[in-house]
Motif scaffolding. Structure first.
Motif, PDB file in Angstrom:
ATOM      1  N   GLU A 248       0.828  -1.211   0.000  1.00 21.20           N
ATOM      2  CA  GLU A 248       0.000   0.000   0.000  1.00 21.20           C
ATOM      3  C   GLU A 248       0.858   1.256   0.000  1.00 21.20           C
ATOM      4  O   GLU A 248       0.483   2.271  -0.594  1.00 21.20           O
ATOM      5  CB  GLU A 248      -0.944  -0.028   1.193  1.00 21.20           C
ATOM      6  CG  GLU A 248      -2.054  -1.072   1.037  1.00 21.20           C
ATOM      7  CD  GLU A 248      -2.975  -1.150   2.240  1.00 21.20           C
ATOM      8  OE1 GLU A 248      -2.613  -0.596   3.304  1.00 21.20           O
ATOM      9  OE2 GLU A 248      -4.050  -1.772   2.118  1.00 21.20           O
ATOM     10  N   SER A 249       2.020   1.224   0.641  1.00 23.55           N
ATOM     11  CA  SER A 249       2.870   2.419   0.690  1.00 23.55           C
ATOM     12  C   SER A 249       3.683   2.592  -0.593  1.00 23.55           C
ATOM     13  O   SER A 249       3.944   3.717  -1.020  1.00 23.55           O
ATOM     14  CB  SER A 249       3.816   2.352   1.894  1.00 23.55           C
ATOM     15  OG  SER A 249       4.701   1.252   1.785  1.00 23.55           O
ATOM     16  N   ILE A 250       4.066   1.493  -1.240  1.00 22.64           N
ATOM     17  CA  ILE A 250       4.904   1.567  -2.437  1.00 22.64           C
ATOM     18  C   ILE A 250       4.070   1.671  -3.715  1.00 22.64           C
ATOM     19  O   ILE A 250       4.345   2.491  -4.599  1.00 22.64           O
ATOM     20  CB  ILE A 250       5.846   0.350  -2.531  1.00 22.64           C
ATOM     21  CG1 ILE A 250       6.805   0.324  -1.332  1.00 22.64           C
ATOM     22  CG2 ILE A 250       6.626   0.369  -3.843  1.00 22.64           C
ATOM     23  CD1 ILE A 250       7.748   1.489  -1.247  1.00 22.64           C
ATOM     24  N   LEU A 251       3.021   0.837  -3.833  1.00 20.56           N
ATOM     25  CA  LEU A 251       2.218   0.799  -5.061  1.00 20.56           C
ATOM     26  C   LEU A 251       0.836   1.422  -4.909  1.00 20.56           C
ATOM     27  O   LEU A 251       0.146   1.648  -5.902  1.00 20.56           O
ATOM     28  CB  LEU A 251       2.058  -0.648  -5.551  1.00 20.56           C
ATOM     29  CG  LEU A 251       3.332  -1.391  -5.942  1.00 20.56           C
ATOM     30  CD1 LEU A 251       2.991  -2.790  -6.471  1.00 20.56           C
ATOM     31  CD2 LEU A 251       4.129  -0.622  -6.985  1.00 20.56           C
ATOM     32  N   GLY A 252       0.405   1.657  -3.675  1.00 16.90           N
ATOM     33  CA  GLY A 252      -0.916   2.244  -3.463  1.00 16.90           C
ATOM     34  C   GLY A 252      -2.058   1.251  -3.546  1.00 16.90           C
ATOM     35  O   GLY A 252      -3.225   1.640  -3.562  1.00 16.90           O
ATOM     36  N   ILE A 253      -1.766  -0.048  -3.618  1.00 17.27           N
ATOM     37  CA  ILE A 253      -2.779  -1.102  -3.649  1.00 17.27           C
ATOM     38  C   ILE A 253      -2.313  -2.255  -2.778  1.00 17.27           C
ATOM     39  O   ILE A 253      -1.116  -2.386  -2.492  1.00 17.27           O
ATOM     40  CB  ILE A 253      -3.042  -1.620  -5.085  1.00 17.27           C
ATOM     41  CG1 ILE A 253      -1.733  -2.065  -5.747  1.00 17.27           C
ATOM     42  CG2 ILE A 253      -3.740  -0.560  -5.930  1.00 17.27           C
ATOM     43  CD1 ILE A 253      -1.905  -2.655  -7.131  1.00 17.27           C
ATOM     44  N   ASN A 254      -3.250  -3.113  -2.352  1.00 16.56           N
ATOM     45  CA  ASN A 254      -2.865  -4.245  -1.524  1.00 16.56           C
ATOM     46  C   ASN A 254      -2.340  -5.386  -2.408  1.00 16.56           C
ATOM     47  O   ASN A 254      -2.548  -5.382  -3.624  1.00 16.56           O
ATOM     48  CB  ASN A 254      -4.037  -4.695  -0.636  1.00 16.56           C
ATOM     49  CG  ASN A 254      -5.217  -5.221  -1.431  1.00 16.56           C
ATOM     50  OD1 ASN A 254      -5.078  -6.060  -2.316  1.00 16.56           O
ATOM     51  ND2 ASN A 254      -6.416  -4.719  -1.114  1.00 16.56           N
ATOM     52  N   PRO A 255      -1.648  -6.362  -1.812  1.00 19.40           N
ATOM     53  CA  PRO A 255      -1.033  -7.421  -2.630  1.00 19.40           C
ATOM     54  C   PRO A 255      -2.025  -8.279  -3.407  1.00 19.40           C
ATOM     55  O   PRO A 255      -1.730  -8.711  -4.526  1.00 19.40           O
ATOM     56  CB  PRO A 255      -0.249  -8.258  -1.610  1.00 19.40           C
ATOM     57  CG  PRO A 255      -0.780  -7.873  -0.273  1.00 19.40           C
ATOM     58  CD  PRO A 255      -1.250  -6.471  -0.402  1.00 19.40           C
ATOM     59  N   LEU A 256      -3.214  -8.530  -2.838  1.00 21.02           N
ATOM     60  CA  LEU A 256      -4.214  -9.306  -3.574  1.00 21.02           C
ATOM     61  C   LEU A 256      -4.647  -8.585  -4.847  1.00 21.02           C
ATOM     62  O   LEU A 256      -4.772  -9.202  -5.907  1.00 21.02           O
ATOM     63  CB  LEU A 256      -5.429  -9.581  -2.683  1.00 21.02           C
ATOM     64  CG  LEU A 256      -5.380 -10.828  -1.801  1.00 21.02           C
ATOM     65  CD1 LEU A 256      -6.629 -10.914  -0.938  1.00 21.02           C
ATOM     66  CD2 LEU A 256      -5.221 -12.088  -2.649  1.00 21.02           C
ATOM     67  N   ARG A 257      -4.884  -7.272  -4.725  1.00 19.81           N
ATOM     68  CA  ARG A 257      -5.278  -6.506  -5.916  1.00 19.81           C
ATOM     69  C   ARG A 257      -4.122  -6.443  -6.914  1.00 19.81           C
ATOM     70  O   ARG A 257      -4.345  -6.497  -8.129  1.00 19.81           O
ATOM     71  CB  ARG A 257      -5.739  -5.107  -5.529  1.00 19.81           C
ATOM     72  CG  ARG A 257      -6.199  -4.280  -6.728  1.00 19.81           C
ATOM     73  CD  ARG A 257      -7.137  -3.162  -6.351  1.00 19.81           C
ATOM     74  NE  ARG A 257      -7.508  -2.338  -7.491  1.00 19.81           N
ATOM     75  CZ  ARG A 257      -8.429  -2.679  -8.397  1.00 19.81           C
ATOM     76  NH1 ARG A 257      -9.069  -3.822  -8.288  1.00 19.81           N
ATOM     77  NH2 ARG A 257      -8.711  -1.866  -9.412  1.00 19.81           N
ATOM     78  N   PHE A 258      -2.910  -6.352  -6.434  1.00 25.69           N
ATOM     79  CA  PHE A 258      -1.752  -6.361  -7.336  1.00 25.69           C
ATOM     80  C   PHE A 258      -1.725  -7.652  -8.159  1.00 25.69           C
ATOM     81  O   PHE A 258      -1.530  -7.621  -9.386  1.00 25.69           O
ATOM     82  CB  PHE A 258      -0.452  -6.228  -6.545  1.00 25.69           C
ATOM     83  CG  PHE A 258       0.778  -6.563  -7.341  1.00 25.69           C
ATOM     84  CD1 PHE A 258       1.298  -5.661  -8.249  1.00 25.69           C
ATOM     85  CD2 PHE A 258       1.412  -7.797  -7.192  1.00 25.69           C
ATOM     86  CE1 PHE A 258       2.427  -5.979  -9.010  1.00 25.69           C
ATOM     87  CE2 PHE A 258       2.532  -8.113  -7.938  1.00 25.69           C
ATOM     88  CZ  PHE A 258       3.043  -7.211  -8.843  1.00 25.69           C
ATOM     89  N   LEU A 259      -1.925  -8.791  -7.494  1.00 27.21           N
ATOM     90  CA  LEU A 259      -1.909 -10.075  -8.199  1.00 27.21           C
ATOM     91  C   LEU A 259      -3.032 -10.141  -9.232  1.00 27.21           C
ATOM     92  O   LEU A 259      -2.815 -10.566 -10.374  1.00 27.21           O
ATOM     93  CB  LEU A 259      -2.042 -11.224  -7.203  1.00 27.21           C
ATOM     94  CG  LEU A 259      -0.855 -11.458  -6.261  1.00 27.21           C
ATOM     95  CD1 LEU A 259      -1.207 -12.516  -5.222  1.00 27.21           C
ATOM     96  CD2 LEU A 259       0.395 -11.856  -7.026  1.00 27.21           C
TER      97      LEU A 259
END
Length: 322
Positions: A248-259
């Protein structure tokens, strides 16, 4: 694509697209990959002007994107958001009094919000070094993480945007092409002077970015593998909470949404491959989407078109819809 100009004038161009991959490819001599992050159909535009040693441009993107970027060899890039909007470079927030800067030796990642305008300069490194020597200006060390964001006065940023906009969109103050290029070179030198303050980086940043980078490398190495959050925690040796905070701090999204976003963007790229003949359901399943109805819903929500429309639109754009 529209082009204009006489034999002596710098070449100008203006390109519109509704495809994020085309948008990424429309910046000449860049190596880029755009992933769509926010929902809805995409629209983008790039206006640019090429001089002998400088490419100046203005880029607009309708949707929030994750942009993986590598600029032209032996060059330096300066990026100035047109307004104070939430954007990130390499996971670092860009403040309203900052511009972004990277050299061709440093690949970088941008997180950009919806309806994002940015002014850019890509300058031949040898020419800017030569100009700096002539002017007696020292250019700061641009290889450090701190140099990804450089702080200047609000008035300096406003002047920079006005100058670039005049060169790209207007008539360059009526100056000859050589004088326009000199003005842009002097602008870049002013922004890059060594006495401009740099932004400090929080001590925890390096660890958070390392966690995210390790996950991105793992996902890229195992593109069609079903990956769980537990697996990522074990991979990075962090808790679920730390993993989530890092993303959330680096990409602005949570890891599940990133995947999920990564897989959906990859499905879209595969659907657009020339000569691709696999059924949509097979492609979706190969990327871990087993429920056809949920996949279609998620895909349509993100891209503003269903998978069949993506194929049809791509065939139409390629002139193969016969």
């Amino acid at each position: 694509m529209a082009q204009q100009g006489s034999n002596n004038a710098p070449q100008k161009s203006k390109v519109y697209t509704h495809d994020i991959d085309e948008q990424a490819h429309n910046l000449t001599q860049w190596q880029q990959k755009y992933d769509q992050v926010s929902d809805g159909s995409f629209f983008g535009c790039i206006e640019g002007v090429n001089y002998s040693d400088i490419h100046a441009f203005k880029e607009y993107t309708e949707r929030s994107l994750r942009q993986q970027c590598s600029i032209a060899p032996n060059s330096i890039w300066l990026g100035i958001p047109s307004q104070s909007q939430q954007s990130k470079i390499n996971g670092l927030d860009v403040a309203s009094n900052q511009f972004m800067c990277r050299t061709s030796n440093s690949d970088f990642e941008l997180i950009t919000p919806e309806q994002f305008d940015i002014y850019g300069l890509v300058i031949d490194w040898h020419s800017i070094e030569y100009m700096a020597q002539l002017q007696g200006v020292t250019i700061k060390n641009l290889s450090s993480a701190q140099s990804a964001r450089l702080s200047v006065s609000d008035s300096s940023l406003q002047t920079a945007k006005q100058i670039i906009n005049s060169m790209v969109v207007s008539k360059g103050f009526g100056l000859k092409p050589e004088s326009q290029q000199d003005m842009l070179s002097m602008l870049a030198l002013h922004l890059l002077q060594a006495d401009n303050p740099q932004q400090n980086i929080a001590p925890s940043y390096k660890h958070r970015k390392a966690v995210v980078d390790k996950v991105k490398e793992y996902v890229a190495a195992n593109p069609q593998k079903t990956i769980t959050i537990t697996e990522l925690c074990e991979l990075t040796f962090v808790s679920r909470r730390t993993l989530q905070y890092s993303f959330e701090s680096i990409l602005g999204i949570n890891p599940l949404r990133f995947l999920r976003l990564t897989r959906l963007n990859n499905v879209r790229r595969e659907l657009k491959l020339v000569g691709q003949s696999k059924p949509i359901s097979v492609i979706a399943a190969n990327w871990g989407f087993w429920h056809a109805g949920q996949f279609t819903k998620d895909y349509t929500q993100l891209f503003g078109e269903n998978p069949s429309q993506t194929i049809a639109n791509n065939l139409k754009e390629s002139g193969l819809d016969f």
